[in-house]
Design a protein around this motif. Sequence first.
Motif, PDB file in Angstrom:
ATOM      1  N   MET A   1       0.851  -1.168   0.000  1.00  0.00           N
ATOM      2  CA  MET A   1       0.000   0.000   0.000  1.00  0.00           C
ATOM      3  C   MET A   1       0.900   1.236   0.000  1.00  0.00           C
ATOM      4  O   MET A   1       1.933   1.266   0.647  1.00  0.00           O
ATOM      5  N   LEU A   2       0.471   2.260  -0.709  1.00  0.00           N
ATOM      6  CA  LEU A   2       1.227   3.497  -0.802  1.00  0.00           C
ATOM      7  C   LEU A   2       0.947   4.375   0.416  1.00  0.00           C
ATOM      8  O   LEU A   2      -0.078   4.223   1.088  1.00  0.00           O
ATOM      9  N   PRO A   3       1.844   5.323   0.705  1.00  0.00           N
ATOM     10  CA  PRO A   3       1.679   6.156   1.911  1.00  0.00           C
ATOM     11  C   PRO A   3       0.342   6.894   1.990  1.00  0.00           C
ATOM     12  O   PRO A   3      -0.175   7.124   3.065  1.00  0.00           O
ATOM     13  N   ASP A   4      -0.255   7.258   0.855  1.00  0.00           N
ATOM     14  CA  ASP A   4      -1.517   7.995   0.889  1.00  0.00           C
ATOM     15  C   ASP A   4      -2.739   7.079   0.973  1.00  0.00           C
ATOM     16  O   ASP A   4      -3.872   7.535   0.870  1.00  0.00           O
ATOM     17  N   GLY A   5      -2.506   5.776   1.144  1.00  0.00           N
ATOM     18  CA  GLY A   5      -3.611   4.831   1.255  1.00  0.00           C
ATOM     19  C   GLY A   5      -4.035   4.226  -0.064  1.00  0.00           C
ATOM     20  O   GLY A   5      -4.938   3.402  -0.111  1.00  0.00           O
ATOM     21  N   ASP A   6      -3.396   4.618  -1.165  1.00  0.00           N
ATOM     22  CA  ASP A   6      -3.703   4.038  -2.461  1.00  0.00           C
ATOM     23  C   ASP A   6      -2.934   2.735  -2.660  1.00  0.00           C
ATOM     24  O   ASP A   6      -2.084   2.361  -1.861  1.00  0.00           O
ATOM     25  N   GLY A   7      -3.254   2.051  -3.745  1.00  0.00           N
ATOM     26  CA  GLY A   7      -2.588   0.801  -4.076  1.00  0.00           C
ATOM     27  C   GLY A   7      -3.383  -0.389  -3.567  1.00  0.00           C
ATOM     28  O   GLY A   7      -4.580  -0.286  -3.253  1.00  0.00           O
ATOM     29  N   LEU A   8      -2.728  -1.528  -3.469  1.00  0.00           N
ATOM     30  CA  LEU A   8      -3.352  -2.748  -2.973  1.00  0.00           C
ATOM     31  C   LEU A   8      -3.702  -2.568  -1.503  1.00  0.00           C
ATOM     32  O   LEU A   8      -2.866  -2.168  -0.692  1.00  0.00           O
ATOM     33  N   GLN A   9      -4.944  -2.856  -1.160  1.00  0.00           N
ATOM     34  CA  GLN A   9      -5.433  -2.696   0.208  1.00  0.00           C
ATOM     35  C   GLN A   9      -5.213  -3.982   1.011  1.00  0.00           C
ATOM     36  O   GLN A   9      -5.172  -5.070   0.452  1.00  0.00           O
ATOM     37  N   PRO A  10      -5.087  -3.870   2.331  1.00  0.00           N
ATOM     38  CA  PRO A  10      -4.948  -5.075   3.151  1.00  0.00           C
ATOM     39  C   PRO A  10      -6.138  -6.005   2.947  1.00  0.00           C
ATOM     40  O   PRO A  10      -7.276  -5.554   2.810  1.00  0.00           O
ATOM     41  N   GLY A  11      -5.858  -7.297   2.886  1.00  0.00           N
ATOM     42  CA  GLY A  11      -6.910  -8.283   2.668  1.00  0.00           C
ATOM     43  C   GLY A  11      -6.931  -9.338   3.756  1.00  0.00           C
ATOM     44  O   GLY A  11      -6.034  -9.410   4.603  1.00  0.00           O
ATOM     45  N   PRO A  12      -7.931 -10.207   3.723  1.00  0.00           N
ATOM     46  CA  PRO A  12      -8.130 -11.177   4.797  1.00  0.00           C
ATOM     47  C   PRO A  12      -7.051 -12.255   4.869  1.00  0.00           C
ATOM     48  O   PRO A  12      -6.867 -12.857   5.920  1.00  0.00           O
ATOM     49  N   ASP A  13      -6.338 -12.513   3.799  1.00  0.00           N
ATOM     50  CA  ASP A  13      -5.365 -13.609   3.799  1.00  0.00           C
ATOM     51  C   ASP A  13      -3.949 -13.128   3.513  1.00  0.00           C
ATOM     52  O   ASP A  13      -3.112 -13.890   3.033  1.00  0.00           O
ATOM     53  N   ASP A  14      -3.657 -11.860   3.800  1.00  0.00           N
ATOM     54  CA  ASP A  14      -2.340 -11.298   3.535  1.00  0.00           C
ATOM     55  C   ASP A  14      -1.291 -11.861   4.488  1.00  0.00           C
ATOM     56  O   ASP A  14      -1.594 -12.177   5.640  1.00  0.00           O
ATOM     57  N   PRO A  15      -0.035 -11.934   4.009  1.00  0.00           N
ATOM     58  CA  PRO A  15       1.046 -12.331   4.918  1.00  0.00           C
ATOM     59  C   PRO A  15       1.301 -11.227   5.950  1.00  0.00           C
ATOM     60  O   PRO A  15       0.849 -10.094   5.780  1.00  0.00           O
ATOM     61  N   ALA A  16       2.035 -11.550   6.996  1.00  0.00           N
ATOM     62  CA  ALA A  16       2.289 -10.611   8.091  1.00  0.00           C
ATOM     63  C   ALA A  16       3.050  -9.370   7.638  1.00  0.00           C
ATOM     64  O   ALA A  16       2.926  -8.313   8.245  1.00  0.00           O
ATOM     65  N   ASP A  17       3.834  -9.475   6.546  1.00  0.00           N
ATOM     66  CA  ASP A  17       4.652  -8.339   6.116  1.00  0.00           C
ATOM     67  C   ASP A  17       3.902  -7.342   5.232  1.00  0.00           C
ATOM     68  O   ASP A  17       4.498  -6.402   4.731  1.00  0.00           O
ATOM     69  N   GLY A  18       2.606  -7.515   5.040  1.00  0.00           N
ATOM     70  CA  GLY A  18       1.833  -6.507   4.325  1.00  0.00           C
ATOM     71  C   GLY A  18       0.961  -7.061   3.222  1.00  0.00           C
ATOM     72  O   GLY A  18       0.952  -8.269   2.970  1.00  0.00           O
ATOM     73  N   PRO A  19       0.224  -6.173   2.540  1.00  0.00           N
ATOM     74  CA  PRO A  19      -0.707  -6.601   1.501  1.00  0.00           C
ATOM     75  C   PRO A  19      -0.019  -7.344   0.357  1.00  0.00           C
ATOM     76  O   PRO A  19       1.089  -6.997  -0.043  1.00  0.00           O
ATOM     77  N   ALA A  20      -0.694  -8.377  -0.136  1.00  0.00           N
ATOM     78  CA  ALA A  20      -0.207  -9.156  -1.280  1.00  0.00           C
ATOM     79  C   ALA A  20      -1.412  -9.793  -1.954  1.00  0.00           C
ATOM     80  O   ALA A  20      -2.392 -10.121  -1.292  1.00  0.00           O
ATOM     81  N   VAL A  21      -1.344  -9.935  -3.274  1.00  0.00           N
ATOM     82  CA  VAL A  21      -2.387 -10.676  -3.970  1.00  0.00           C
ATOM     83  C   VAL A  21      -2.106 -12.148  -3.701  1.00  0.00           C
ATOM     84  O   VAL A  21      -1.165 -12.718  -4.231  1.00  0.00           O
ATOM     85  N   LEU A  22      -2.907 -12.726  -2.823  1.00  0.00           N
ATOM     86  CA  LEU A  22      -2.758 -14.123  -2.442  1.00  0.00           C
ATOM     87  C   LEU A  22      -4.158 -14.703  -2.285  1.00  0.00           C
ATOM     88  O   LEU A  22      -4.896 -14.321  -1.379  1.00  0.00           O
ATOM     89  N   ILE A  23      -4.503 -15.597  -3.208  1.00  0.00           N
ATOM     90  CA  ILE A  23      -5.823 -16.222  -3.198  1.00  0.00           C
ATOM     91  C   ILE A  23      -5.615 -17.658  -2.704  1.00  0.00           C
ATOM     92  O   ILE A  23      -5.085 -18.498  -3.424  1.00  0.00           O
ATOM     93  N   PRO A  24      -5.996 -17.944  -1.467  1.00  0.00           N
ATOM     94  CA  PRO A  24      -5.700 -19.245  -0.877  1.00  0.00           C
ATOM     95  C   PRO A  24      -6.479 -20.392  -1.534  1.00  0.00           C
ATOM     96  O   PRO A  24      -7.642 -20.229  -1.919  1.00  0.00           O
ATOM     97  N   ALA A  25      -5.824 -21.533  -1.632  1.00  0.00           N
ATOM     98  CA  ALA A  25      -6.471 -22.746  -2.142  1.00  0.00           C
ATOM     99  C   ALA A  25      -7.659 -23.090  -1.250  1.00  0.00           C
ATOM    100  O   ALA A  25      -7.594 -22.967  -0.027  1.00  0.00           O
ATOM    101  N   GLY A  26      -8.756 -23.483  -1.890  1.00  0.00           N
ATOM    102  CA  GLY A  26      -9.916 -23.942  -1.141  1.00  0.00           C
ATOM    103  C   GLY A  26     -10.786 -22.836  -0.573  1.00  0.00           C
ATOM    104  O   GLY A  26     -11.693 -23.113   0.207  1.00  0.00           O
ATOM    105  N   VAL A  27     -10.525 -21.561  -0.949  1.00  0.00           N
ATOM    106  CA  VAL A  27     -11.294 -20.451  -0.405  1.00  0.00           C
ATOM    107  C   VAL A  27     -12.196 -19.862  -1.490  1.00  0.00           C
ATOM    108  O   VAL A  27     -11.753 -19.559  -2.586  1.00  0.00           O
ATOM    109  N   SER A  28     -13.469 -19.699  -1.153  1.00  0.00           N
ATOM    110  CA  SER A  28     -14.444 -19.051  -2.028  1.00  0.00           C
ATOM    111  C   SER A  28     -14.819 -17.708  -1.420  1.00  0.00           C
ATOM    112  O   SER A  28     -14.888 -17.581  -0.201  1.00  0.00           O
ATOM    113  N   GLY A  29     -15.026 -16.696  -2.262  1.00  0.00           N
ATOM    114  CA  GLY A  29     -15.414 -15.383  -1.765  1.00  0.00           C
ATOM    115  C   GLY A  29     -14.240 -14.510  -1.350  1.00  0.00           C
ATOM    116  O   GLY A  29     -14.440 -13.462  -0.736  1.00  0.00           O
TER     117      GLY A  29
END
Length: 157
Positions: A1-29
Amino acid sequence: MLPDGDGLQPGPDDPADGPAVLIPAGVSGHTETMRYTVPAASSALLGKVYGVLAHQHVAGVGVEVHVEKASGGDGCLLHDAWDFHWQRIYAFDAPLAALPVIAPGDRIRVTCTYDDTLGNARLAEVLRQRHRVPYDMTLGLTTENEMCHVVLEMIPP
């Protein structure tokens, strides 16, 4: 995420080091959200929106594009159930004066929804062809990865 709050937003399955596009196996929604604020001094993205093009791969099942107006309020530009085989530009059927306007300070928010399970028929077919089971997906250009890509077609002022 960028300093002004833009960019990739924190998600439910992000790693501890910050936001990442990570779609977990076996997860719907699962959702991924990106934001972009039009700079107040910018004219690069100003104008009327006449079309929206969205793109995801086979785990993608939905996409939404909203404009949070700097002057207040929220406008929906696209809310669609995603189908990998129905890739198109959605054009607004409205007079020029009625088209949505993007102005300085407006924030564009894109949310993509994914189904990384065998209940997703399109994904299940691709996995079956490749003798695979659902796996953690990340951002990438191939069908075995995912995307959350949006293009706004605009008429400049």
